[in-house]
Design a protein around this motif. Sequence first.
Motif, PDB file in Angstrom:
ATOM      1  N   SER A 155      26.487  14.157   3.030  1.00 20.92           N
ATOM      2  CA  SER A 155      25.209  14.347   3.723  1.00 20.92           C
ATOM      3  C   SER A 155      24.624  15.747   3.505  1.00 20.92           C
ATOM      4  N   ASN A 156      25.365  16.637   2.871  1.00 21.27           N
ATOM      5  CA  ASN A 156      24.857  17.995   2.649  1.00 21.27           C
ATOM      6  C   ASN A 156      24.253  18.195   1.263  1.00 21.27           C
ATOM      7  N   ASP A 168      22.744  22.098   3.274  1.00 16.74           N
ATOM      8  CA  ASP A 168      23.231  22.552   4.587  1.00 16.74           C
ATOM      9  C   ASP A 168      23.625  24.029   4.527  1.00 16.74           C
TER      10      ASP A 168
HETATM   11 MG   LIG Z   1      25.391  18.670   7.357  1.00 12.94          MG
END
Ligand SMILES: [Mg+2]
Length: 298
Positions: A155-156, A168
Amino acid sequence: VTAAPPAVEEALAALDKRVEAALAAGDSNGLQVLGYGEISTVLVLETPEGRFAAKRLPPFRDAASFAAYAQVFDAYLEVLNARSVATVASRLVSLEGRSGTRVAYCLQPILPADTLLPRVLAAASPDEALRHLDRVLAATVAVIDEHTGLDAQASNWVLVDGELRYLDVTTPLLRDERLRLRLDASVFLASLPWLVRPPVRRFVLPGIIERYHDRRAVLLDLAANLWKERLDRLVAPLLERIARLVERPVTLDEAERYYRSDAATWSLLQRLRRADRFWQRHVRRRVYPFLLPGSIER
Ligand SMILES: [Mg+2]
Ligand SMILES: Nc1ncnc2c1ncn2[C@@H]1O[C@H](COP(=O)(O)OP(=O)(O)OP(=O)(O)O)[C@@H](O)[C@H]1O
């Protein structure tokens, strides 16, 4: 930190008023949410210069502590880019908060949802998905050492025009020559109930930080987190690839045990934060300063 154009600053101040109102009311109505991480909420900021993704950072007690954070933030972007990990264009903007505090946001272009790596992986064939993950592995291996840490979870990352980028960036994982965290640890701890901060600072944080500097631990976390992303089919083939990069391969069994305990830790943390919010709002009659995610599927 370079100053933002006045129009952007003005729009951000208006957004922050709405955030304050949402916090006072205890819900995120009236805010456009782009995504939730375990710690932060990313919002849409509309300005005359276009739309941005805006991530609110924990409040800083004064201008000096914001400046110190900004310095480490810049240094982190520089290290990542020097090690060929392209970062999403990111800029810090700070506003005056109550009684000398600073409220800061990290602004980024809004990335289309279908460029976020979990989405890319879900849409790709298994071979393609593993090719993308190979690039994440290469980038991660290039970055991590005892001074520089990375949170490599899917997700980063984003894939923009075939290029992998890291998004991120607000937790700059940098340590000095003596392996002390360059960031003031209270920034990490700010979102925890004050009661648990001292034990977390003392017993939990050093272990967490250490893990971000350990290649095997970071890659194990990347692989195990694919379960959370509902990308189960990629876990085993990714572990095979990771085995070539670490001294002691990670078994599926270890990854599963790790995932269960990690999920338990984060949901405990979310429950603590919700309990703290309840306490702050209803007992102390104070505004709780974080937008919390709803319940997270694990
Ligand atoms: Mg993250
Ligand atoms: N620039 C952006 N454009 C679109 N969506 C974004 C953008 N930045 C973040 N998001 C969404 O918000 C989610 C959370 O962002 P991010 O990973 O930066 O926060 P986090 O994991 O809570 O970070 P931290 O742990 O450092 O607080 C991302 O996984 C993504 O879905």
